[in-house]
Design a protein around this motif. Structure first.
Motif, PDB file in Angstrom:
ATOM      1  N   VAL A 169      96.917  80.379  23.674  1.00 15.79           N
ATOM      2  CA  VAL A 169      97.132  81.778  23.304  1.00 15.79           C
ATOM      3  C   VAL A 169      98.583  82.008  22.909  1.00 15.79           C
ATOM      4  CG1 VAL A 169      97.580  82.532  25.691  1.00 15.79           C
ATOM      5  CG2 VAL A 169      96.691  84.162  24.023  1.00 15.79           C
ATOM      6  N   TRP A 170      99.526  81.283  23.558  1.00 16.62           N
ATOM      7  CA  TRP A 170     100.941  81.422  23.199  1.00 16.62           C
ATOM      8  C   TRP A 170     101.178  80.942  21.765  1.00 16.62           C
ATOM      9  CZ3 TRP A 170      99.740  78.811  27.916  1.00 16.62           C
ATOM     10  CH2 TRP A 170      99.946  79.570  29.067  1.00 16.62           C
ATOM     11  N   ASP A 171     100.637  79.770  21.441  1.00 16.77           N
ATOM     12  CA  ASP A 171     100.872  79.204  20.123  1.00 16.77           C
ATOM     13  C   ASP A 171     100.057  79.905  19.035  1.00 16.77           C
ATOM     14  OD1 ASP A 171     102.691  77.407  21.119  1.00 16.77           O
ATOM     15  OD2 ASP A 171     101.216  75.815  21.433  1.00 16.77           O
ATOM     16  N   THR A 172      98.911  80.458  19.402  1.00 13.11           N
ATOM     17  CA  THR A 172      98.119  81.209  18.415  1.00 13.11           C
ATOM     18  C   THR A 172      98.925  82.389  17.892  1.00 13.11           C
ATOM     19  OG1 THR A 172      95.996  80.559  19.382  1.00 13.11           O
ATOM     20  CG2 THR A 172      96.028  82.557  18.032  1.00 13.11           C
ATOM     21  N   TYR A 173      99.541  83.127  18.820  1.00 11.71           N
ATOM     22  CA  TYR A 173     100.338  84.283  18.393  1.00 11.71           C
ATOM     23  C   TYR A 173     101.739  83.875  17.938  1.00 11.71           C
ATOM     24  CZ  TYR A 173      96.899  87.730  19.856  1.00 11.71           C
ATOM     25  OH  TYR A 173      95.760  88.497  19.950  1.00 11.71           O
ATOM     26  N   VAL A 194     102.109  90.843  27.638  1.00 14.63           N
ATOM     27  CA  VAL A 194     101.136  90.095  28.425  1.00 14.63           C
ATOM     28  C   VAL A 194     101.468  88.606  28.403  1.00 14.63           C
ATOM     29  CG1 VAL A 194      98.720  89.369  28.571  1.00 14.63           C
ATOM     30  CG2 VAL A 194      99.274  91.756  28.138  1.00 14.63           C
ATOM     31  N   LEU A 195     101.735  88.068  27.215  1.00 13.69           N
ATOM     32  CA  LEU A 195     102.010  86.642  27.086  1.00 13.69           C
ATOM     33  C   LEU A 195     103.300  86.258  27.799  1.00 13.69           C
ATOM     34  CD1 LEU A 195     101.044  86.013  23.350  1.00 13.69           C
ATOM     35  CD2 LEU A 195      99.663  85.697  25.398  1.00 13.69           C
ATOM     36  N   GLY A 196     104.275  87.160  27.781  1.00  9.50           N
ATOM     37  CA  GLY A 196     105.536  86.881  28.463  1.00  9.50           C
ATOM     38  C   GLY A 196     105.383  86.770  29.962  1.00  9.50           C
ATOM     39  N   GLY A 197     104.342  87.399  30.502  1.00 10.94           N
ATOM     40  CA  GLY A 197     104.112  87.353  31.944  1.00 10.94           C
ATOM     41  C   GLY A 197     103.211  86.217  32.389  1.00 10.94           C
ATOM     42  N   LEU A 198     102.736  85.409  31.445  1.00 14.79           N
ATOM     43  CA  LEU A 198     101.848  84.297  31.768  1.00 14.79           C
ATOM     44  C   LEU A 198     102.588  82.974  31.692  1.00 14.79           C
ATOM     45  CD1 LEU A 198      98.684  85.276  29.690  1.00 14.79           C
ATOM     46  CD2 LEU A 198      98.974  85.508  32.158  1.00 14.79           C
ATOM     47  N   SER A 199     102.215  82.074  32.543  1.00 13.15           N
ATOM     48  CA  SER A 199     102.775  80.724  32.485  1.00 13.15           C
ATOM     49  C   SER A 199     101.731  79.741  32.977  1.00 13.15           C
ATOM     50  CB  SER A 199     104.046  80.618  33.336  1.00 13.15           C
ATOM     51  OG  SER A 199     103.735  80.848  34.708  1.00 13.15           O
ATOM     52  N   SER A 200     102.016  78.487  32.796  1.00 12.61           N
ATOM     53  CA  SER A 200     101.083  77.447  33.196  1.00 12.61           C
ATOM     54  C   SER A 200     101.881  76.211  33.572  1.00 12.61           C
ATOM     55  CB  SER A 200     100.132  77.129  32.035  1.00 12.61           C
ATOM     56  OG  SER A 200      99.347  76.004  32.324  1.00 12.61           O
ATOM     57  N   PRO A 201     101.453  75.488  34.594  1.00 11.62           N
ATOM     58  CA  PRO A 201     102.182  74.275  34.966  1.00 11.62           C
ATOM     59  C   PRO A 201     101.857  73.122  34.036  1.00 11.62           C
ATOM     60  CG  PRO A 201     100.289  74.542  36.385  1.00 11.62           C
ATOM     61  CD  PRO A 201     100.347  75.772  35.510  1.00 11.62           C
TER      62      PRO A 201
END
Length: 496
Positions: A286-290, A306-313
């Motif tokens: 979703v980060w790279d899509t946008y 929304v994207l700024g508040g999401l992260s992933s290990p």
């Protein structure tokens, strides 16, 4: 050149959408930047070994479930998938808990394993099942549940339409809140499953998707001959047999637009522009899509927030070979292992939670007398993507992570002894180089409460003819969930 649908990315999600669309008569083309399909599930092959980059355990392969329904539409056979022995959890105090698909047997094991909170533990799983079973049924009927109309939701939950109201009340609840009457040991047992399968934590996991995951693990899982990479190859074969195209070594830069702002296709790194007359499907995160495909300048502020508040290990993997006799002596081919949480410091990897996946006896993926094994750790991507002055520093980090992980593994599984040897490793930098996922993040967005926000992290984007599929949008992480999401996209573009 033009096609009705262009799919950017040849991971499981993109391939599944394309295979379904091609089988339904749509002119579809998949663009994959690598020389083979599969994305994050591509096997690592070396010295006659084939290593899966995951736990090698999959849902939705039972009768009437997602993959059977997908392949019922396709001109190729599904890869062989077998029900496997369920994983064993090894807690930090040394005790072990084995799953059982029989609720009666599993409850007895909970009583024996957690005497300090047995009734609360059993009640937790009973309530979990009451929620998970109708929720999973609803997803099988209507995969795009968050964006479905009221009428579709009623159909999804029929005849128990009262479940719609009940689940709506639970939508914002966090899993941690439901475990307040249980012991720390039981909470560790639950978190082990979340961390290993979705890289999620108790305090940041929505209750509803957590119910679906935990129920699926308890009820039984499957292994695929050749791993999920074999699934990817079958899907690519299906696309081509149905008249679609799969273009490898084809890097996409961005979407192309007409003067009105409508997405018309994609621009490739080669300079080619490929027109999509009907739809574009992104199998990127979703980060790279946008951020890359659509473009940040075209991304609304609320989506950026929304994207700024999401992260992933990220993940650190040790690819190992284990002696056949040693593998046969173990209680299971899959272990979820906890170390003392105090060990989870500022390391390159987190040695407090370990996933061990050994290839099954019927599909060893290794030289004779051996089996392939993958040992998985969560990794802090920020520490791997700091400035590097040279390659030697990167290699030093990998060696340090290997030493930490190898010591943690042998501490918690001393029975392995000298029967297991390191073949190779993979880290977040490796993942980025092969998939171009942002910072090598492979954990999707876990079970984030944001998954349930119907207008933000689902298969639709802010552009009416651009869709998303993958582990960073609803229904979330895992091949089964990604396949359900692909169904939703295919059904919207070309309904049966």
């Amino acid at each position: 050149m033009s096609h009705e649908v262009v799919v950017v990315g040849g991971g499981i999600g993109g391939l599944t959408v394309a295979a379904l669309l091609a089988a339904r008569g749509t002119d579809v083309c998949v663009l994959e930047r690598q020389s083979q399909v599969g994305g994050c599930v591509t096997n690592f092959e070396t010295f006659e070994y084939q290593f899966e980059p995951t736990m090698g355990l999959y849902t939705c392969w039972g009768s009437g479930e997602a993959h059977q329904r997908i392949f019922s539409e396709l001109p190729v056979e599904a890869p062989e998938a077998r029900a496997v022995d369920q994983p064993v959890t090894r807690l930090s105090d040394g005790s072990e808990v084995a799953f059982a698909s029989s609720n009666y047997v599993f409850e007895e094991r909970l009583r024996q394993s957690f005497p300090e909170c047995s009734e609360a533990a059993i009640e937790f799983y009973r309530q979990l099942s009451k929620i998970a079973e109708p929720l999973l049924q609803a997803l099988r009927r209507v995969p795009d549940l968050p964006t479905a109309s009221q009428r579709q939701r009623m159909y999804a939950f029929a005849p128990r339409v009262d479940r719609v109201r009940q689940l709506r009340r639970l939508k914002k609840r966090i899993l941690d809140e439901e475990l307040k009457n249980t012991s720390q040991r039981f909470r560790e047992f639950i978190e082990l499953q979340l961390r290993v399968f979705t890289a999620a934590r108790l305090d940041d996991s929505a209750y509803l998707p957590s119910c679906a995951l935990l129920h699926s693990v308890q009820q039984g899982l499957f292994a695929i001959r050749g791993g999920a990479a074999n699934l990817a190859e079958r899907l690519a074969e299906s696309i081509q047999q149905s008249g679609g195209k799969v273009r490898l070594n084809s890097s996409v830069l961005r979407l192309s637009y007409d003067p009105s702002g409508k997405a018309t296709g994609v621009d490739l790194l080669s300079g080619e522009n490929l027109i999509a007359t009907k739809a574009i499907v992104s199998n990127m995160t979703v980060w790279d899509t946008y951020g890359k495909l659509i473009g940040l300048q075209r991304t609304p502020p609320e989506i950026k927030k929304v994207l700024g508040g999401l992260s992933s290990p990220g993940a650190y993997l040790i690819h190992a070979g284990i002696d056949e006799d040693a593998a046969n002596s173990l209680r299971s081919n899959h272990f979820l292992i906890a170390n003392d949480s105090a060990q989870a410091t500022e390391e390159l990897i987190d040695p407090s939670r370990i996933g061990v996946a050994i290839a099954p006896e019927w599909d060893p993926r290794a030289p004779e007398g051996k089996r392939a094994a993958t040992i998985m750790f969560s990794a802090d991507v920020s520490q791997w993507f700091t400035f590097h002055s040279d390659v030697e520093e990167q290699e030093a980090k990998d060696q340090a992570a290997l030493e930490t992980g190898w010591a943690a593994l042998h501490k918690r599984m001393p029975e392995l002894g000298n029967a297991i040897e390191v073949i190779d490793t993979a880290n977040p930098l490796t993942c980025y180089e092969t998939t171009r996922r942002k910072l090598g993040m492979v954990g999707g967005i876990g079970l984030s409460p944001g998954l349930l926000e119907g207008q933000q992290l689902n298969h639709r984007t802010t552009l009416p003819n651009v869709f998303m599929v993958g582990d960073t949008v609803f229904p979330g992480a895992g091949i089964g969930a990604v396949s359900l999401g692909a169904f939703a996209v295919a059904n919207e573009i070309a309904p049966r």
